[in-house]
Design an enzyme around this catalytic site. Structure first.
Site, PDB file in Angstrom:
ATOM      1  N   CYS A 127       0.843  -1.197   0.000  1.00  0.00           N
ATOM      2  CA  CYS A 127       0.000   0.000   0.000  1.00  0.00           C
ATOM      3  C   CYS A 127       0.883   1.254   0.000  1.00  0.00           C
ATOM      4  O   CYS A 127       1.617   1.502  -0.951  1.00  0.00           O
ATOM      5  CB  CYS A 127      -0.954  -0.057   1.188  1.00  0.00           C
ATOM      6  SG  CYS A 127      -2.196   1.249   1.264  1.00  0.00           S
ATOM      7  N   ASP A 173      -9.716  -3.616  -6.463  1.00  0.00           N
ATOM      8  CA  ASP A 173      -8.910  -2.536  -5.901  1.00  0.00           C
ATOM      9  C   ASP A 173      -9.324  -1.229  -6.559  1.00  0.00           C
ATOM     10  O   ASP A 173      -9.008  -0.976  -7.715  1.00  0.00           O
ATOM     11  CB  ASP A 173      -7.420  -2.804  -6.128  1.00  0.00           C
ATOM     12  CG  ASP A 173      -6.525  -1.910  -5.280  1.00  0.00           C
ATOM     13  OD1 ASP A 173      -6.943  -0.783  -4.974  1.00  0.00           O
ATOM     14  OD2 ASP A 173      -5.411  -2.343  -4.941  1.00  0.00           O
ATOM     15  N   HIS A 206      -7.873  -4.849  -2.161  1.00  0.00           N
ATOM     16  CA  HIS A 206      -6.723  -4.080  -1.697  1.00  0.00           C
ATOM     17  C   HIS A 206      -6.411  -4.421  -0.233  1.00  0.00           C
ATOM     18  O   HIS A 206      -7.304  -4.454   0.605  1.00  0.00           O
ATOM     19  CB  HIS A 206      -7.044  -2.580  -1.822  1.00  0.00           C
ATOM     20  CG  HIS A 206      -5.922  -1.701  -1.384  1.00  0.00           C
ATOM     21  ND1 HIS A 206      -4.919  -1.291  -2.229  1.00  0.00           N
ATOM     22  CD2 HIS A 206      -5.637  -1.145  -0.171  1.00  0.00           C
ATOM     23  CE1 HIS A 206      -4.074  -0.524  -1.566  1.00  0.00           C
ATOM     24  NE2 HIS A 206      -4.487  -0.421  -0.319  1.00  0.00           N
TER      25      HIS A 206
END
Length: 239
Positions: A127, A173, A206
């Protein structure tokens, strides 16, 4: 904008998690796991929840078991994102914790590792950390890079990449969707001198490589598949 996916399923942070120990490295508190005699190191750069996330430290220990010295610095100086602080949104938090500062801090850590005799370094970013790692990959700082559900990365970031790089993306995502990952792949494909590996994992969202539910067998399996792909990439280039 970081978006809600960046903040979903926050970990229960624990300063005592993991089999390693915390030392100061390059001016940062750092979770260290593995043999201090190893000449191969892996730098893990966390998501916004920081270096005390148990699943991140568990992964560090897993990588260390393969013969690496693994370092997980606290790039947020004791101030990871806290979703319970409603007055300090993630956008506000990010104003104090930009990836540019993370990049400068990461270079300091790498310098210290090399001074300690480390001869090969791989870096993985999750991330927030993905942006830092792609910046590291544009120089001779590292021998291999892995981005896992990266955030804030753009097509331009990959035009200057020099280190072998793997991008592990999620099918679900909204922050870095598969369409954008495929654009990254296209840029990397135009650079035959840089080896690359790009994979979209089906049915995952995600953050899936760290913020999974340990009681969800399918989620664990998907995370471990990505972990193994990362390990395979490091085995190929960090030696």
């Amino acid at each position: 904008m970081a978006g809600t996916q960046c903040c979903e399923n926050p970990p229960a942070l624990s300063s005592s998690s993991g089999h390693g120990s915390v030392f100061e490295l390059g001016g940062l508190k750092t979770y260290v796991s593995g043999s201090s005699d190893s000449q191969k190191a892996i730098l893990l750069i966390s998501d916004i929840f920081g270096y005390e996330a148990p699943n991140l430290r568990k992964l560090a220990d897993k990588i260390a078991a393969e013969g690496y010295s693994v370092v997980v610095p606290d790039f947020f100086y004791g101030d990871p994102y806290n979703p319970e602080n409603m007055e300090r949104t993630v956008e506000v938090w990010l104003q104090s914790h930009g990836t540019d500062k993370g990049f400068e801090d990461a270079k300091q850590v790498i310098t210290v590792l090399k001074d300690k005799g480390i001869s090969a370094i791989g870096a993985a970013g999750f991330c927030w950390g993905g942006k830092v790692v792609v910046q590291l990959a544009t120089s001779e700082n590292i021998q291999a890079a892995v981005l896992l559900h990266p955030l804030y990365v753009s097509v331009d970031d990959f035009k200057e990449v020099k280190a072998p790089i793997a991008i592990l993306g999620a099918e679900i995502d909204h922050l870095t969707p598969p369409e954008l990952i495929m654009q990254f792949k296209e840029i990397l494909s135009s650079k035959p001198e840089v080896d690359s590996f790009v994979k979209i994992y089906p049915g995952v969202a995600h953050g899936w490589t760290l913020r999974y539910n340990e009681e969800d067998k399918k989620a664990v399996q998907s995370a471990e598949e990505a972990h193994q792909d990362m390990l395979n990439w490091f085995a190929k280039y960090v030696k």
